[in-house]
Design a protein around this motif. Sequence first.
Motif, short mmCIF file in Angstrom:
data_model
loop_
_atom_site.label_atom_id
_atom_site.label_comp_id
_atom_site.label_asym_id
_atom_site.label_seq_id
_atom_site.Cartn_x
_atom_site.Cartn_y
_atom_site.Cartn_z
N TYR A 185 0.79 -1.24 0.00
CA TYR A 185 0.00 0.00 0.00
C TYR A 185 0.83 1.29 0.00
O TYR A 185 0.26 2.37 -0.18
CB TYR A 185 -0.96 -0.01 1.19
N MET A 194 -7.77 5.31 -2.82
CA MET A 194 -8.56 4.13 -3.19
C MET A 194 -10.02 4.27 -2.78
O MET A 194 -10.92 3.74 -3.44
CB MET A 194 -7.98 2.87 -2.51
N GLN A 196 -12.91 4.10 0.68
CA GLN A 196 -13.16 3.13 1.73
C GLN A 196 -13.55 1.75 1.19
O GLN A 196 -12.99 0.73 1.59
CB GLN A 196 -14.25 3.65 2.68
N LYS A 197 -14.52 1.72 0.27
CA LYS A 197 -15.03 0.43 -0.21
C LYS A 197 -13.96 -0.37 -0.94
O LYS A 197 -13.77 -1.58 -0.70
CB LYS A 197 -16.22 0.66 -1.13
N ARG A 198 -13.24 0.31 -1.80
CA ARG A 198 -12.21 -0.38 -2.57
C ARG A 198 -11.08 -0.87 -1.66
O ARG A 198 -10.55 -1.97 -1.84
CB ARG A 198 -11.65 0.57 -3.63
N PHE A 199 -10.71 -0.06 -0.66
CA PHE A 199 -9.66 -0.46 0.26
C PHE A 199 -10.11 -1.66 1.09
O PHE A 199 -9.32 -2.59 1.32
CB PHE A 199 -9.26 0.70 1.18
N ASN A 201 -12.24 -4.01 0.30
CA ASN A 201 -12.20 -5.22 -0.53
C ASN A 201 -10.75 -5.69 -0.75
O ASN A 201 -10.44 -6.89 -0.69
CB ASN A 201 -12.87 -4.96 -1.87
N SER A 202 -9.87 -4.72 -1.01
CA SER A 202 -8.47 -5.06 -1.25
C SER A 202 -7.81 -5.64 0.00
O SER A 202 -7.11 -6.65 -0.06
CB SER A 202 -7.71 -3.81 -1.71
N TYR A 223 -8.10 2.42 7.99
CA TYR A 223 -8.68 3.44 7.12
C TYR A 223 -8.99 4.72 7.91
O TYR A 223 -8.77 5.82 7.39
CB TYR A 223 -9.95 2.92 6.45
#
Length: 397
Positions: A185, A194, A196-199, A201-202, A223
């Motif tokens: 990261y 990125m 919140q949602k994308r982070f 999932n990642s 986050y």
Amino acid sequence: MIAVGIDVSKSKSTIAILSSDGQILAKPFDVQHTEQSMNDLISQLRSYDDSVKILMEATGHYHLPVLKKFLETDMFVSVINPYLIKKYGDGEMRRSKTDKKDALRIATYVLEKSYSLVSFSSREQKYSDLKFLSAQYNQRISTKVKNRVYLGNILDETMPGIEKILNTNNQKPEKNLFFLFIRKYKSFDSIKAMGQKRFFNSYSKFAGKAGCRDYQAKCLRIYELASNSITTRGSDYYTVLAQEQCLDLVIQSHVAATEIITQMRSIAETLPEYSVLHSMHGVGDRLAPRIIAEIGDVRRFTSGKALNAYAGNDAPPYQSGQFESQNRHISKRGNPALRKVCYEVMQSLKMHKPQGDPVYLFIHKKEQEGKPLNVAKMAGVNKFLRIYYARVKELDK
């Protein structure tokens, strides 16, 4: 008797030769650490019609080539602590220091102290290898610590506070969540970019592969920390490059240290005292080889007290007239690496508190008497080394 004093330096030595009545048989001269020069010196010493005693100071690894050549010829050679020669020279009214005068001083010491000189006997190769590997291990650990500090300094700018969430344990680098997270990261700026949602999932996929537990709670904390942090370095090329290099150096030094300690353990396990030491509380797979490496063959010491003196953990008496000191400190004139690794054993004992262990009970007793914590631990080191010495000597009976 012919007294030979050798002042050793890098790649050459200065030689002084005295007769038994103090007459200079050969003015101090230099000898290179080469086969031809050393063979010429040995031939010259053998030409004297008398017994020869050779003395040199222990000077790291510089004296080893000279020592090796003398040992191959079965000549009497003794290696002495440089501090003894220094104190011997303190009695001179007019102090001066040159290599030639140092060589003469060492040769004079041979004449006066010949009765106390002990011929050097080469240690077994296993102890020599352990000592060498121990020095290499300490260097790798020192490198790791320095680079870990440098990495922490960069992270204070790119990911401030991340170490409070992802701890840096002693797992293998390829499984260390902290290292893997930094490499993936890069910085908090990247995480914020990125979203919140994308982070989430990642990170869920990342933590699952790394075998992390409670990753959902950690994901939220990371986050929130990234969103509220003020970063002074972002994900620009040169910052990422410096951070990656520091991380690589930390990992490389960690791997190197692990490989060295593995080799040390494989050598130490073949020695009879390893099982004795490893069975003592507070001593694990990493500490046992290091202790044996720093002590060498413990049978060469005359007593547990002598072993403590070698570690610099003895408290010599101080008395003058009617005064006798009751508040003495350890001499610290010994092997600092041995004191350090034994201190780590004491810290392990304090952490695990083995109630049946005599060393831990002794430390606890000293603390109850009001001794400072470090004083109590060094007293524990004294008892630990005495017990180790006694148990190894029992193996020879």
